[in-house]
Motif scaffolding. Structure first.
Motif, PDB file in Angstrom:
ATOM      1  N   THR A  52      -6.924  12.736   7.676  1.00 53.98           N
ATOM      2  CA  THR A  52      -7.615  11.560   8.439  1.00 53.98           C
ATOM      3  C   THR A  52      -6.545  11.119   9.404  1.00 53.98           C
ATOM      4  O   THR A  52      -5.134  11.097   9.014  1.00 53.98           O
ATOM      5  CB  THR A  52      -8.134  10.495   7.772  1.00 53.98           C
ATOM      6  OG1 THR A  52      -7.109  10.059   6.959  1.00 53.98           O
ATOM      7  CG2 THR A  52      -9.169  11.180   6.849  1.00 53.98           C
ATOM      8  N   MET A  53      -6.990  11.114  10.674  1.00 51.45           N
ATOM      9  CA  MET A  53      -5.889  10.320  11.719  1.00 51.45           C
ATOM     10  C   MET A  53      -6.515   9.907  12.949  1.00 51.45           C
ATOM     11  O   MET A  53      -7.549   9.979  13.071  1.00 51.45           O
ATOM     12  CB  MET A  53      -4.906  11.546  11.958  1.00 51.45           C
ATOM     13  CG  MET A  53      -5.553  12.565  12.938  1.00 51.45           C
ATOM     14  SD  MET A  53      -4.381  13.959  13.062  1.00 51.45           S
ATOM     15  CE  MET A  53      -2.711  13.338  14.032  1.00 51.45           C
ATOM     16  N   ILE A  64      -2.735  13.737  -2.837  1.00 51.48           N
ATOM     17  CA  ILE A  64      -2.836  12.906  -1.675  1.00 51.48           C
ATOM     18  C   ILE A  64      -1.542  12.663  -1.115  1.00 51.48           C
ATOM     19  O   ILE A  64      -0.580  12.322  -1.735  1.00 51.48           O
ATOM     20  CB  ILE A  64      -3.547  11.572  -2.188  1.00 51.48           C
ATOM     21  CG1 ILE A  64      -4.845  11.562  -2.852  1.00 51.48           C
ATOM     22  CG2 ILE A  64      -3.490  10.525  -0.861  1.00 51.48           C
ATOM     23  CD1 ILE A  64      -5.347  10.561  -3.428  1.00 51.48           C
ATOM     24  N   VAL A  65      -1.207  12.962   0.058  1.00 55.00           N
ATOM     25  CA  VAL A  65      -0.109  12.535   0.835  1.00 55.00           C
ATOM     26  C   VAL A  65      -0.231  11.493   1.758  1.00 55.00           C
ATOM     27  O   VAL A  65      -1.127  11.612   2.793  1.00 55.00           O
ATOM     28  CB  VAL A  65       0.523  13.650   1.789  1.00 55.00           C
ATOM     29  CG1 VAL A  65       1.908  13.589   2.152  1.00 55.00           C
ATOM     30  CG2 VAL A  65       0.406  14.979   0.494  1.00 55.00           C
ATOM     31  N   ASN A  66       0.058  10.272   1.495  1.00 52.23           N
ATOM     32  CA  ASN A  66       0.162   8.979   2.395  1.00 52.23           C
ATOM     33  C   ASN A  66       0.991   9.149   3.504  1.00 52.23           C
ATOM     34  O   ASN A  66       2.106   9.913   3.339  1.00 52.23           O
ATOM     35  CB  ASN A  66      -0.092   7.840   1.687  1.00 52.23           C
ATOM     36  CG  ASN A  66      -1.200   7.728   0.786  1.00 52.23           C
ATOM     37  OD1 ASN A  66      -2.414   7.669   1.130  1.00 52.23           O
ATOM     38  ND2 ASN A  66      -0.964   7.737  -0.604  1.00 52.23           N
ATOM     39  N   THR A  67       1.036   8.264   4.459  1.00 57.79           N
ATOM     40  CA  THR A  67       2.170   8.180   5.467  1.00 57.79           C
ATOM     41  C   THR A  67       2.437   6.679   5.517  1.00 57.79           C
ATOM     42  O   THR A  67       1.794   5.663   5.197  1.00 57.79           O
ATOM     43  CB  THR A  67       1.529   8.316   6.762  1.00 57.79           C
ATOM     44  OG1 THR A  67       0.551   7.913   7.423  1.00 57.79           O
ATOM     45  CG2 THR A  67       1.224   9.973   6.933  1.00 57.79           C
ATOM     46  N   ARG A  68       3.815   6.540   5.878  1.00 60.23           N
ATOM     47  CA  ARG A  68       3.995   5.182   6.253  1.00 60.23           C
ATOM     48  C   ARG A  68       4.931   4.982   7.408  1.00 60.23           C
ATOM     49  O   ARG A  68       5.923   5.975   7.693  1.00 60.23           O
ATOM     50  CB  ARG A  68       5.305   4.688   5.002  1.00 60.23           C
ATOM     51  CG  ARG A  68       5.749   3.414   5.173  1.00 60.23           C
ATOM     52  CD  ARG A  68       6.448   3.092   3.854  1.00 60.23           C
ATOM     53  NE  ARG A  68       7.664   4.177   3.438  1.00 60.23           N
ATOM     54  CZ  ARG A  68       7.713   4.351   2.249  1.00 60.23           C
ATOM     55  NH1 ARG A  68       7.615   3.462   1.266  1.00 60.23           N
ATOM     56  NH2 ARG A  68       8.913   5.198   2.004  1.00 60.23           N
ATOM     57  N   ARG A  95      -3.747  10.400   6.431  1.00 58.53           N
ATOM     58  CA  ARG A  95      -3.326  10.942   5.082  1.00 58.53           C
ATOM     59  C   ARG A  95      -3.973  12.332   4.830  1.00 58.53           C
ATOM     60  O   ARG A  95      -4.881  12.645   5.572  1.00 58.53           O
ATOM     61  CB  ARG A  95      -3.731  10.046   4.116  1.00 58.53           C
ATOM     62  CG  ARG A  95      -5.059   9.909   3.719  1.00 58.53           C
ATOM     63  CD  ARG A  95      -5.117   8.916   2.486  1.00 58.53           C
ATOM     64  NE  ARG A  95      -4.680   7.783   2.501  1.00 58.53           N
ATOM     65  CZ  ARG A  95      -5.413   6.713   3.355  1.00 58.53           C
ATOM     66  NH1 ARG A  95      -6.537   6.935   3.754  1.00 58.53           N
ATOM     67  NH2 ARG A  95      -4.850   5.554   3.615  1.00 58.53           N
ATOM     68  N   LEU A  96      -3.360  13.047   4.332  1.00 61.38           N
ATOM     69  CA  LEU A  96      -3.897  14.399   3.634  1.00 61.38           C
ATOM     70  C   LEU A  96      -4.483  14.036   2.221  1.00 61.38           C
ATOM     71  O   LEU A  96      -3.817  13.516   1.306  1.00 61.38           O
ATOM     72  CB  LEU A  96      -2.928  15.551   3.565  1.00 61.38           C
ATOM     73  CG  LEU A  96      -3.186  16.848   3.150  1.00 61.38           C
ATOM     74  CD1 LEU A  96      -2.371  17.848   4.114  1.00 61.38           C
ATOM     75  CD2 LEU A  96      -2.901  17.081   1.628  1.00 61.38           C
ATOM     76  N   MET A  97      -5.567  14.726   2.022  1.00 67.83           N
ATOM     77  CA  MET A  97      -6.148  14.831   0.833  1.00 67.83           C
ATOM     78  C   MET A  97      -6.792  16.252   0.389  1.00 67.83           C
ATOM     79  O   MET A  97      -7.491  16.884   1.143  1.00 67.83           O
ATOM     80  CB  MET A  97      -7.502  13.804   0.675  1.00 67.83           C
ATOM     81  CG  MET A  97      -6.918  12.274   0.702  1.00 67.83           C
ATOM     82  SD  MET A  97      -8.527  11.398   0.387  1.00 67.83           S
ATOM     83  CE  MET A  97      -8.822  10.723   1.694  1.00 67.83           C
ATOM     84  N   ASN A  98      -6.512  16.605  -0.954  1.00 72.69           N
ATOM     85  CA  ASN A  98      -7.220  17.790  -1.176  1.00 72.69           C
ATOM     86  C   ASN A  98      -8.559  17.572  -1.654  1.00 72.69           C
ATOM     87  O   ASN A  98      -9.051  16.378  -1.662  1.00 72.69           O
ATOM     88  CB  ASN A  98      -6.387  18.493  -2.030  1.00 72.69           C
ATOM     89  CG  ASN A  98      -6.280  17.703  -3.362  1.00 72.69           C
ATOM     90  OD1 ASN A  98      -7.049  16.897  -3.844  1.00 72.69           O
ATOM     91  ND2 ASN A  98      -5.600  18.321  -4.652  1.00 72.69           N
ATOM     92  N   VAL A 113       5.005   9.932   3.160  1.00 71.10           N
ATOM     93  CA  VAL A 113       5.714  10.483   4.114  1.00 71.10           C
ATOM     94  C   VAL A 113       6.000   9.586   5.493  1.00 71.10           C
ATOM     95  O   VAL A 113       5.097   8.842   5.770  1.00 71.10           O
ATOM     96  CB  VAL A 113       5.051  11.709   4.925  1.00 71.10           C
ATOM     97  CG1 VAL A 113       5.690  12.253   5.967  1.00 71.10           C
ATOM     98  CG2 VAL A 113       4.998  12.817   3.531  1.00 71.10           C
ATOM     99  N   ASP A 114       7.227   9.461   5.723  1.00 69.23           N
ATOM    100  CA  ASP A 114       7.648   8.568   6.823  1.00 69.23           C
ATOM    101  C   ASP A 114       7.546   9.130   8.053  1.00 69.23           C
ATOM    102  O   ASP A 114       7.758  10.430   8.267  1.00 69.23           O
ATOM    103  CB  ASP A 114       8.939   7.971   6.715  1.00 69.23           C
ATOM    104  CG  ASP A 114       9.205   7.093   5.305  1.00 69.23           C
ATOM    105  OD1 ASP A 114       8.217   6.291   5.131  1.00 69.23           O
ATOM    106  OD2 ASP A 114      10.403   7.223   4.832  1.00 69.23           O
TER     107      ASP A 114
END
Ligand code: UDP
Ligand code: MG
Length: 310
Positions: free
Chosen positions: A94-95, A119-123, A161-164, A195-196
């Protein structure tokens, strides 16, 4: 292992100036990562500037571009929900649709996924072109929210973020209507990474988060993730009551001593303190009651006016 199918979900509200530029940057990145096995899903949150016509035009160029158009503006968080519900990919990213979330970062998210994260979130490290007010209010809001809430919520988190599939299904199984996505994701657990990234300024246009929308979003975060304000209002009320009782005793003693001074100031002060405390507590209770009301109405989260490529 077969190539997982990748869905990119992009909520948008009046982003007509951004869509073509976004598509041009996004497509090669996604094509490359998924070997052509992808979908780009735009969720038009009731735009009035012809954004959805552009989505249709993009679909004619590339049938992997799809779109949903809401019957009205239901809000960013609801658009995210709709996108996650409709996305078919094994991996869903999602972005934002204003190029503030750089598409190249998807490669880093994908790497993290390959390392075994669900789940890969961003900061965001820093944001170009964001007002001083937004930076400061956001910083202190998250300090306050984390103080109140039982689960940690990353201050500079974005809905990038990325989610499976497993994480998406878990997210979709949550029943509530008031969706503070970043809080719910943090609450869910699973293996999560951060992930930054360096956020860019908006490609074009103004922020679509008006002050009112920001306030509503902020309140949702607090009320969905903490019942501490309710307890807090009890303590504030208790303290006001004790102080009031002491003052009342003092006033009665004065009465019997015949020292009946005209007490304009003291009456005003007491009235203001007690009145203020009452209104504050009622307001806090009201926020929760309003949300309970909203949940029990069980209305659909959104209505879809039109779809393309679905
Ligand atoms: N957005 C939306 N519905 C809204 C407000 C915003 O779908 O009611 C979208 C917007 O088009 C963008 C994303 O949500 O793709 C983030 O919004 P915006 O860039 O305005 O917020 P900011 O980056 O200023 O926090
Ligand atoms: Mg933005």
């Amino acid at each position: 292992m077969t190539q997982p199918q990748l869905s990119i979900v992009l909520p948008l509200f009046n982003e007509v100036e951004n869509l073509n530029a976004l598509y041009e940057v996004l497509k090669p990145v996604v094509d490359d990562l998924s070997n052509g096995s992808y979908e780009i899903l735009f969720v038009d949150d009731g735009s009035r500037d012809g954004s959805f016509d552009l989505v249709k035009a993009l679909h004619l160029k590339n049938s992997k571009v799809k779109g949903i158009s809401f019957a009205r503006n239901f809000g960013h968080q609801t658009a995210l929900l709709a996108g996650l519900q409709q996305a078919k990919g094994d991996l869903v990213v999602t972005m934002d649709a204003d190029l503030q979330h750089p598409p190249e970062v998807i490669k880093v998210l994908y790497q993290k996924y390959q390392e075994g994260f669900d789940i890969v979130n961003t900061r965001r490290l820093d944001v170009e072109g964001v007002s001083w007010f937004k930076k400061v209010s956001s910083k202190y809001y998250y300090i306050f929210l984390n103080y109140l809430s039982d689960i940690p919520i990353e201050p500079a988190a974005a809905d990038f973020r990325l989610m499976n599939r497993k994480a998406v299904e878990a997210y979709l199984s949550l029943p509530e209507r008031s969706r503070f996505t970043r809080g719910l994701i943090s609450w869910m657990g699973f293996r999560q990474a951060i992930v930054d990234y360096k956020a860019h300024a908006r490609f074009a246009g103004q922020s679509k988060y008006s002050l009112i929308k920001m306030l509503r979003f902020g309140l949702d975060g607090i009320v969905s993730f903490s019942s501490r304000p309710l307890r807090l209002s009890f303590y504030v009320g208790l303290i006001a009551f004790i102080l009031g009782a002491i003052y009342a005793a003092f006033a009665i003693i004065q009465f019997f001593q015949g020292k009946n001074v005209p007490g304009w100031t003291s009456i005003q002060v007491t009235l203001l303190i007690i009145g203020g405390t009452l209104l504050l507590s009622m307001g806090i209770i009201g926020e929760y009651v309003a949300r309970i009301f909203n949940e029990v109405k069980r209305r659909p989260h959104y209505f879809i006016k039109e779809t393309i490529g679905q």
